[in-house]
Design an enzyme around this catalytic site. Structure first.
Site, mmCIF file in Angstrom:
data_model
loop_
_atom_site.group_PDB
_atom_site.id
_atom_site.type_symbol
_atom_site.label_atom_id
_atom_site.label_comp_id
_atom_site.label_asym_id
_atom_site.label_seq_id
_atom_site.Cartn_x
_atom_site.Cartn_y
_atom_site.Cartn_z
ATOM 1 N N GLY A 8 10.934 48.105 53.455
ATOM 2 C CA GLY A 8 11.055 46.840 52.711
ATOM 3 C C GLY A 8 11.909 46.926 51.456
ATOM 4 N N ILE A 12 17.687 44.037 54.590
ATOM 5 C CA ILE A 12 16.988 42.923 55.250
ATOM 6 C C ILE A 12 15.519 42.919 54.849
ATOM 7 C CG2 ILE A 12 16.533 41.764 57.448
ATOM 8 C CD1 ILE A 12 18.825 43.416 58.673
ATOM 9 N N ILE A 59 7.990 56.760 57.232
ATOM 10 C CA ILE A 59 7.114 56.237 58.295
ATOM 11 C C ILE A 59 6.642 57.372 59.209
ATOM 12 C CG2 ILE A 59 7.927 53.842 58.321
ATOM 13 C CD1 ILE A 59 9.713 54.579 60.729
ATOM 14 N N THR A 121 18.002 45.644 67.127
ATOM 15 C CA THR A 121 19.395 45.241 66.970
ATOM 16 C C THR A 121 20.063 44.885 68.298
ATOM 17 O OG1 THR A 121 21.576 46.155 66.399
ATOM 18 C CG2 THR A 121 19.910 47.748 66.997
ATOM 19 N N ASP A 122 21.079 44.038 68.235
ATOM 20 C CA ASP A 122 21.862 43.704 69.443
ATOM 21 C C ASP A 122 22.601 44.920 69.987
ATOM 22 O OD1 ASP A 122 23.840 43.927 67.469
ATOM 23 O OD2 ASP A 122 24.626 41.907 67.716
ATOM 24 N N GLU A 123 22.768 45.959 69.140
ATOM 25 C CA GLU A 123 23.545 47.125 69.587
ATOM 26 C C GLU A 123 22.880 47.877 70.725
ATOM 27 O OE1 GLU A 123 25.464 49.601 66.744
ATOM 28 O OE2 GLU A 123 25.777 47.964 65.338
ATOM 29 N N TYR A 145 23.023 55.898 66.711
ATOM 30 C CA TYR A 145 22.220 54.841 66.065
ATOM 31 C C TYR A 145 21.576 53.942 67.117
ATOM 32 C CZ TYR A 145 21.218 50.274 64.037
ATOM 33 O OH TYR A 145 20.601 49.076 63.714
ATOM 34 N N LYS A 149 17.637 53.523 68.418
ATOM 35 C CA LYS A 149 16.968 52.213 68.263
ATOM 36 C C LYS A 149 16.445 51.743 69.620
ATOM 37 C CE LYS A 149 16.703 49.717 65.138
ATOM 38 N NZ LYS A 149 15.639 49.571 64.100
ATOM 39 N N ASN A 174 24.676 41.030 63.674
ATOM 40 C CA ASN A 174 25.147 41.571 62.387
ATOM 41 C C ASN A 174 24.721 40.696 61.208
ATOM 42 O OD1 ASN A 174 26.982 43.082 64.248
ATOM 43 N ND2 ASN A 174 27.775 43.808 62.291
ATOM 44 N N ARG A 268 36.718 53.993 64.868
ATOM 45 C CA ARG A 268 35.397 54.626 65.020
ATOM 46 C C ARG A 268 35.285 55.172 66.452
ATOM 47 N NH1 ARG A 268 30.593 50.461 63.940
ATOM 48 N NH2 ARG A 268 30.783 51.190 61.802
HETATM 49 P P1 NAD Z 1 19.077 49.386 55.246
HETATM 50 O O1 NAD Z 1 19.783 50.640 55.575
HETATM 51 O O2 NAD Z 1 19.612 48.499 54.183
HETATM 52 O O3 NAD Z 1 17.552 49.689 54.856
HETATM 53 C C1 NAD Z 1 16.770 50.609 55.564
HETATM 54 C C2 NAD Z 1 15.514 50.852 54.723
HETATM 55 O O4 NAD Z 1 14.675 51.758 55.448
HETATM 56 C C3 NAD Z 1 15.801 51.514 53.369
HETATM 57 O O5 NAD Z 1 15.027 50.928 52.370
HETATM 58 C C4 NAD Z 1 15.406 52.979 53.586
HETATM 59 O O6 NAD Z 1 15.002 53.624 52.401
HETATM 60 C C5 NAD Z 1 14.261 52.804 54.564
HETATM 61 N N1 NAD Z 1 14.011 54.006 55.385
HETATM 62 C C6 NAD Z 1 14.918 54.751 56.068
HETATM 63 N N2 NAD Z 1 14.292 55.759 56.717
HETATM 64 C C7 NAD Z 1 12.972 55.629 56.427
HETATM 65 C C8 NAD Z 1 11.812 56.350 56.811
HETATM 66 N N3 NAD Z 1 11.884 57.428 57.605
HETATM 67 N N4 NAD Z 1 10.616 55.928 56.357
HETATM 68 C C9 NAD Z 1 10.511 54.850 55.525
HETATM 69 N N5 NAD Z 1 11.581 54.145 55.107
HETATM 70 C C10 NAD Z 1 12.789 54.520 55.574
HETATM 71 O O7 NAD Z 1 18.926 48.611 56.632
HETATM 72 P P2 NAD Z 1 18.963 47.071 57.005
HETATM 73 O O8 NAD Z 1 20.365 46.681 57.260
HETATM 74 O O9 NAD Z 1 18.134 46.329 56.031
HETATM 75 O O10 NAD Z 1 18.225 47.130 58.427
HETATM 76 C C11 NAD Z 1 16.824 46.974 58.522
HETATM 77 C C12 NAD Z 1 16.420 46.979 59.981
HETATM 78 O O11 NAD Z 1 17.091 45.921 60.670
HETATM 79 C C13 NAD Z 1 16.797 48.254 60.726
HETATM 80 O O12 NAD Z 1 15.757 48.582 61.617
HETATM 81 C C14 NAD Z 1 18.058 47.885 61.493
HETATM 82 O O13 NAD Z 1 18.187 48.648 62.669
HETATM 83 C C15 NAD Z 1 17.797 46.423 61.797
HETATM 84 N N6 NAD Z 1 18.989 45.579 61.952
HETATM 85 C C16 NAD Z 1 19.967 45.587 61.028
HETATM 86 C C17 NAD Z 1 21.066 44.729 61.171
HETATM 87 C C18 NAD Z 1 22.186 44.673 60.157
HETATM 88 O O14 NAD Z 1 23.211 44.029 60.430
HETATM 89 N N7 NAD Z 1 22.067 45.279 58.987
HETATM 90 C C19 NAD Z 1 21.136 43.879 62.286
HETATM 91 C C20 NAD Z 1 20.095 43.915 63.223
HETATM 92 C C21 NAD Z 1 19.017 44.760 63.037
HETATM 93 O O1 DAU Z 2 24.970 44.376 65.274
HETATM 94 C C1 DAU Z 2 23.911 44.740 64.443
HETATM 95 C C2 DAU Z 2 24.301 45.997 63.708
HETATM 96 O O2 DAU Z 2 25.296 45.617 62.776
HETATM 97 C C3 DAU Z 2 23.133 46.671 63.006
HETATM 98 O O3 DAU Z 2 22.204 47.105 63.963
HETATM 99 C C4 DAU Z 2 23.632 47.874 62.185
HETATM 100 O O4 DAU Z 2 22.563 48.435 61.453
HETATM 101 C C5 DAU Z 2 24.684 47.365 61.222
HETATM 102 O O5 DAU Z 2 25.221 48.450 60.494
HETATM 103 C C6 DAU Z 2 25.798 46.645 61.975
HETATM 104 O O6 DAU Z 2 26.575 47.561 62.794
HETATM 105 P P1 DAU Z 2 28.166 47.463 62.880
HETATM 106 O O7 DAU Z 2 28.685 48.789 63.273
HETATM 107 O O8 DAU Z 2 28.602 46.277 63.655
HETATM 108 O O9 DAU Z 2 28.468 47.141 61.315
HETATM 109 P P2 DAU Z 2 29.547 47.728 60.276
HETATM 110 O O10 DAU Z 2 29.420 46.874 59.046
HETATM 111 O O11 DAU Z 2 29.471 49.193 60.117
HETATM 112 O O12 DAU Z 2 30.913 47.371 60.994
HETATM 113 C C7 DAU Z 2 31.203 46.041 61.389
HETATM 114 C C8 DAU Z 2 32.557 46.070 62.101
HETATM 115 O O13 DAU Z 2 33.574 46.361 61.144
HETATM 116 C C9 DAU Z 2 32.681 47.144 63.160
HETATM 117 O O14 DAU Z 2 33.493 46.651 64.219
HETATM 118 C C10 DAU Z 2 33.388 48.289 62.442
HETATM 119 C C11 DAU Z 2 34.285 47.559 61.469
HETATM 120 N N1 DAU Z 2 34.580 48.266 60.192
HETATM 121 C C12 DAU Z 2 33.521 48.714 59.472
HETATM 122 C C13 DAU Z 2 33.736 49.367 58.272
HETATM 123 C C14 DAU Z 2 32.581 49.894 57.463
HETATM 124 C C15 DAU Z 2 35.891 48.394 59.758
HETATM 125 O O15 DAU Z 2 36.845 47.947 60.420
HETATM 126 N N2 DAU Z 2 36.098 49.034 58.569
HETATM 127 C C16 DAU Z 2 35.087 49.547 57.814
HETATM 128 O O16 DAU Z 2 35.375 50.157 56.747
#
Ligand code: NAD
Ligand code: DAU
Length: 333
Positions: A8, A12, A59, A121-123, A145, A149, A174, A268
């Site tokens: 938390g 997110i 966790i 996640t959609d991934e 990753y 997941k 995303n 990547r």
């Molecule tokens: P984030 O990286 O900003 O936050 C992750 C949090 O989890 C941090 O506070 C970190 O300290 C904590 N954490 C990591 N490992 C831990 C552990 N072992 N025990 C307890 N806490 C731990 O991530 P986010 O972008 O907020 O994503 C949150 C969730 O949503 C994740 O499960 C991610 O897979 C999912 N998600 C993210 C996105 C996105 O676009 N960011 C999209 C879809 C789903």
């Molecule tokens: O789709 C949900 C996912 O979205 C979550 O599950 C992940 O936690 C979250 O990190 C995110 O994954 P992506 O790989 O899609 O996000 P990222 O922001 O790393 O990259 C978004 C797109 O942009 C991807 O196609 C890679 C590209 N990218 C990313 C970075 C950091 C660049 O072109 N340049 C960059 O420097």
């Protein structure tokens, strides 16, 4: 309601905690390991609310989880390693947190008999050239990753099937918005544009992502927590898709930076081309995204412009070393 929210203090999770406290009056215990991505500052405005508690632990720490879950009505698990690039260079923590950590939480939820929501996640579906994934699409993850997941999702589903745990899975697209750590595309590009640093676009920049404003995703998770059917999975996708290069150009326009900052860099490894989620199932429960990408991006850029102290500490700390390793160049100040 009393909630245990794991992870938390991240992007997110902190938006979700704020929403639950402010809009629902919930008592919330946050359990978070505070990795580089977790920050107590993200919860500064809600930490004095009635019933708020913070536990610093992983966790995967069964004793800490057993203590934190006492009295909770439900667990929502955001805790994860979330950056695809880091999962490619250093996958270890992804395996521990997603496999062992999720197992420990599920056991604790089972022992307490409480509802459990796994944030996913959609991934996990992999890449899709055309059309959108539904909840019954096969899982075909590409990176360490998304593979870990997907493994966590399967374990969660098995706890419903085998032990009748009231578990649910929410798969988001995303996210973007306030409090996102600047390793991810949108905040990285916003901060680099504001500093006049190069904007590193991977490969040809033609990859497509399905963007959801973080408050919409948080509300979707709350909706599934309240109305979802145990054992079910719900996709929660955003209202708009965008090509990466267009996202970068919109950020350039919003920050007044120059197009010359765009720099094409090595792609990547295993890069997914397109994500797209069909969210009809969660819509049928009564959830709708409220924020379109144009509005959300404007609000996000304004938040980073107005919250300098939040990101200054990040950009001056370990993040600089990460950035140099990842992009082979240093950041401006
Ligand atoms: P984030 O990286 O900003 O936050 C992750 C949090 O989890 C941090 O506070 C970190 O300290 C904590 N954490 C990591 N490992 C831990 C552990 N072992 N025990 C307890 N806490 C731990 O991530 P986010 O972008 O907020 O994503 C949150 C969730 O949503 C994740 O499960 C991610 O897979 C999912 N998600 C993210 C996105 C996105 O676009 N960011 C999209 C879809 C789903
Ligand atoms: O789709 C949900 C996912 O979205 C979550 O599950 C992940 O936690 C979250 O990190 C995110 O994954 P992506 O790989 O899609 O996000 P990222 O922001 O790393 O990259 C978004 C797109 O942009 C991807 O196609 C890679 C590209 N990218 C990313 C970075 C950091 C660049 O072109 N340049 C960059 O420097």
């Amino acid at each position: 309601m009393k909630l245990l929210v794991c992870g938390g203090a991240g992007f997110i999770g902190s938006n979700f905690v704020r929403q639950r406290i402010v809009e629902h009056g919930d008592a919330v215990t946050v359990l978070d390991k505070l990795t580089y991505a977790g920050r107590e500052e993200n919860l500064a405005d809600v930490r004095d609310s009635a019933g708020f508690e913070f536990v610093r632990a992983g966790i995967e720490d069964a004793a800490a989880v057993a203590g934190a879950i006492e009295g909770a009505d439900a667990v929502v698990n955001f805790a994860a390693e979330t950056h695809v690039d880091r999962s490619i260079s250093e996958p270890d923590a992804f395996i521990t947190t997603h496999a062992v950590g999720t197992f420990v939480l599920l056991e604790a939820a089972r022992a307490s008999g409480v509802r459990y929501v796994q944030v996913s996640t959609d991934e996990v579906y992999g890449s899709i050239e055309e059309g959108s994934f539904t909840e019954s699409s096969p899982l075909l993850p590409s990176s360490p990753y998304s593979a870990t997941k997907a493994g966590a999702d399967l374990l969660v589903a098995s706890y419903h099937h085998t032990y009748e745990l009231e578990s649910l899975i929410c798969r988001g697209s995303n996210n973007y918005g306030p409090y996102q750590y600047p390793e991810k595309l949108i905040p990285l590009m916003v901060l680099n544009a504001l500093h006049g640093d190069p904007l590193p676009v991977y490969g040809d920049g033609q990859q497509v992502r399905n963007w959801i404003f973080v408050e919409d995703f948080a509300r979707g998770i709350g909706h599934v927590l309240a109305h979802g059917v145990p054992g079910e999975t719900y996709n929660v996708g955003g209202p708009d898709e965008a090509v990466n290069l267009d996202v970068v150009k919109r950020i350039i326009a919003l920050t007044g930076a120059s197009d010359d900052l765009i720099e094409y860099v090595t792609d990547r490894p295993g890069h997914d081309r397109r994500y797209s989620l069909g969210s009809e199932k969660v819509r049928a429960l009564g959830w709708e995204a409220r924020v379109r990408f144009d509005e959300g991006l404007e609000r996000t850029v304004a938040w980073y412009q107005n919250n300098r102290p939040w990101w200054e500490t990040i950009r001056s700390g370990d993040y600089r070393a990460y950035y140099e390793r990842q992009y082979g160049r240093s950041l401006g100040m």
